[in-house]
Design an enzyme around this catalytic site. Structure first.
Site, mmCIF file in Angstrom:
data_model
loop_
_atom_site.group_PDB
_atom_site.id
_atom_site.type_symbol
_atom_site.label_atom_id
_atom_site.label_comp_id
_atom_site.label_asym_id
_atom_site.label_seq_id
_atom_site.Cartn_x
_atom_site.Cartn_y
_atom_site.Cartn_z
ATOM 1 N N LYS A 159 0.344 26.435 4.366
ATOM 2 C CA LYS A 159 1.394 25.408 5.633
ATOM 3 C C LYS A 159 0.124 25.924 6.785
ATOM 4 O O LYS A 159 0.452 24.999 7.893
ATOM 5 C CB LYS A 159 2.356 25.848 5.963
ATOM 6 C CG LYS A 159 3.153 25.280 5.103
ATOM 7 C CD LYS A 159 3.872 24.324 4.974
ATOM 8 C CE LYS A 159 5.202 23.285 3.455
ATOM 9 N NZ LYS A 159 4.901 22.557 4.565
ATOM 10 N N SER A 215 0.932 27.662 -4.232
ATOM 11 C CA SER A 215 1.022 27.430 -3.380
ATOM 12 C C SER A 215 1.908 28.708 -2.005
ATOM 13 O O SER A 215 1.155 28.663 -0.819
ATOM 14 C CB SER A 215 2.185 26.069 -2.757
ATOM 15 O OG SER A 215 3.005 26.440 -3.057
#
Length: 525
Positions: free
Chosen positions: A70, A324
């Site tokens: 992110k 992720s």
């Protein structure tokens, strides 16, 4: 987007590149992510690759400074702000990883960053955001509720909203992962698997890969209980889910973003869903190959790659899964470990009926044979039959489970497979018990025995053939010794003989008949 996984395995799509796509290619190539982010390695998962018959590469976004991809999108967006916008400060709503990216970006660029997080956010993420200098506001029980509150605060304080996924600059920042994958692995790639919440990561990666390598399949992976993008692509329009599961909190989004949906509609080859058990199994797989702990959302792509390989039957192909994020609460690990066995089909949970008489439990264990029992829950109910809840370790998956069920039923023991019963897995397995009416003269022991095949059967051969077992609770905790709580129906005149039998067995034990917990909750007063 109704393409089946089998069709997707046979031929990837190659959508035409239009002006919008060219713009995204330019945005991604020029994205300002490397001021704070790193180019993460693409490493092969050796053990998992051997198991699935394909070469699986992990894109290690968990190695970013905020342990999540992110940071790329957040920094790229904030870095594009004008001087006047920077002066106003920024705000975002996030379950945690986007929040950390915004907080770190704000600190590095000297910009005030207000972060609205759901109250359900793992504490590790809340502390991390505060540590990066973000002003944390906890509100609501989901991302959507936090986002609504962030919109109110934005209007009041005139802050610049940094959306976690529905923004071209954020999408472009995430798209740099696709750029790195293509550069790091110039050889053929069968498919790239991407976790999906609002869709920003999937949109950015797909937009880049399909612009430069349209032969590579791009597949989105969602939890079964939070599949907003899959529902949108299946119906041709964005839908709002009534509710979403919070286990994979990083992707718990009720509606896909507008721009991610547009891009995914053009560039994504297929969507798939995975269960909680499959996610937990993927967390363990990642740990066994990398010694890193992925958060549930961070393991989605790996779970999808495993399922895809199994369902399509592909072999000897190169697959890429984006790992992720790694912001997992430590206290969730026991739950993840428990469910991983079921997700990998290494454990069967069975409800079995056996006769209520001395030796019946021993006969049951003889049928199970040398297989390890992961847990056993039972409490005396009546004089005719006993309902037991048992976990059995498997080495050959579904086929072995079917064999066990068949052998038990052939011996006259009705069996109900509880391996896919969510209530049983979450609650019932821990609630078997209570006061036993009519258990008679019962004495209670806590026994420790070596965790090896045959140890439990040895115990039962010494004890269970003479005295009826009225309570039995055992769980495998991964230690060298197993812990059992056992109740025996023993007449007062034979209780000393029972203790002598335990002494002769050679296992450490302690009598717990006088334990107040037993007297209060289990003993038939």
């Amino acid at each position: 987007m109704n393409t089946s996984l089998k069709q997707t395995a046979e031929a990837g799509s190659a959508p035409a590149v239009d002006v919008g796509d060219a713009d995204y290619l330019k945005r991604i190539n020029a994205a300002r992510v490397y001021d704070v982010a790193i180019e993460t390695p693409l490493m092969v998962a050796q053990q998992l690759s051997q198991r699935i018959g394909n070469r699986l590469f992990l894109k290690r976004e968990d190695l970013q400074p905020v342990h999540s991809f992110k940071l790329r999108g957040a920094y790229n967006k904030i870095a594009q702000l004008t001087a006047a916008e920077r002066e106003r400060g920024v705000i975002c709503a996030s379950a945690g990883n986007h929040a950390q990216g915004v907080a770190l970006s704000g600190r590095n660029l000297g910009i005030r960053a207000v972060i609205v997080m759901p109250r359900t956010t793992p504490e590790i993420k809340v502390r991390a955001v505060a540590g990066f200098g973000g002003e944390v506001v906890l509100h609501g029980d989901s991302y959507d509720e936090a986002a609504a509150h962030a919109a109110e605060l934005q209007a009041c304080d005139n802050l610049v909203y940094i959306h976690p996924y529905d923004d071209p600059d954020v999408i472009a920042g995430q798209g740099t992962i696709g750029m790195e994958i293509v550069r790091q692995h110039p050889a053929d790639i069968h498919a790239v698997f991407v976790c999906v919440g609002g869709g920003g990561l999937l949109a950015g990666v797909a937009a880049y890969i399909k612009s430069v390598r349209p032969d590579i399949r791009v597949i989105g992976v969602e939890p079964e209980d939070a599949a907003s993008m899959g529902a949108a692509l299946a119906t041709g329009e964005r839908v709002v889910l009534k509710e979403v599961g919070l286990f994979a909190d990083g992707v718990a989004v009720k509606q896909a973003g507008v721009e991610p949906f547009r891009l995914c509609s053009k560039h994504v080859d297929a969507m798939m869903t995975v269960s909680v058990d499959e996610i937990c199994a993927a967390v363990r797989d990642i740990y066994e190959d990398t010694r890193s702990l992925a958060e549930p959302a961070g393991a989605l792509a790996v779970a999808g790659a495993k399922k895809y390989a199994a369902e399509t039957g592909i072999v000897d192909q190169d697959l890429v899964a984006i790992q992720s994020g790694a912001n997992v609460n430590f206290d969730r690990l026991s739950y993840i470990a428990e469910r991983a066995e079921l997700g990998e089909q290494r454990e069967a949970l069975l409800a079995v009926t056996i006769p209520e008489r001395p030796g019946a439990f021993r006969e049951f264990c003889t049928i199970i044979g040398d297989r390890s029992i992961s847990e056993f829950n039972y409490r005396y109910a009546d004089a005719a039959s006993a309902q037991i809840f048992v976990g059995v370790k498997l080495t050959n998956g579904v086929a072995e489970r079917d064999t066990i069920v068949g052998d038990l039923e052939a011996a006259g023991h009705p069996v109900l497979d509880m391996s896919r019963n969510e209530m049983a897995k979450l609650h019932v397995r821990h609630m078997v018990g209570g006061r036993a009416r009519g258990a008679g003269e019962e004495i209670l022991f806590r026994v420790e025995f070596p965790e090896r095949p045959g140890a439990l059967l040895k115990f039962l051969n010494s004890i269970g053939g003479r005295w009826n077992i009225s309570l039995f609770h055992y769980r495998n905790h991964g230690h060298a010794h197993g812990l059992v709580l056992v109740g025996l129906q023993v007449e007062p005149a034979e209780q000393q003989d029972c203790r002598h039998a335990l002494d002769a067995l050679g296992y450490d034990y302690a009598e717990e008949t006088g334990n107040p917990a037993y007297q209060l909750f289990l003993h038939d007063a």
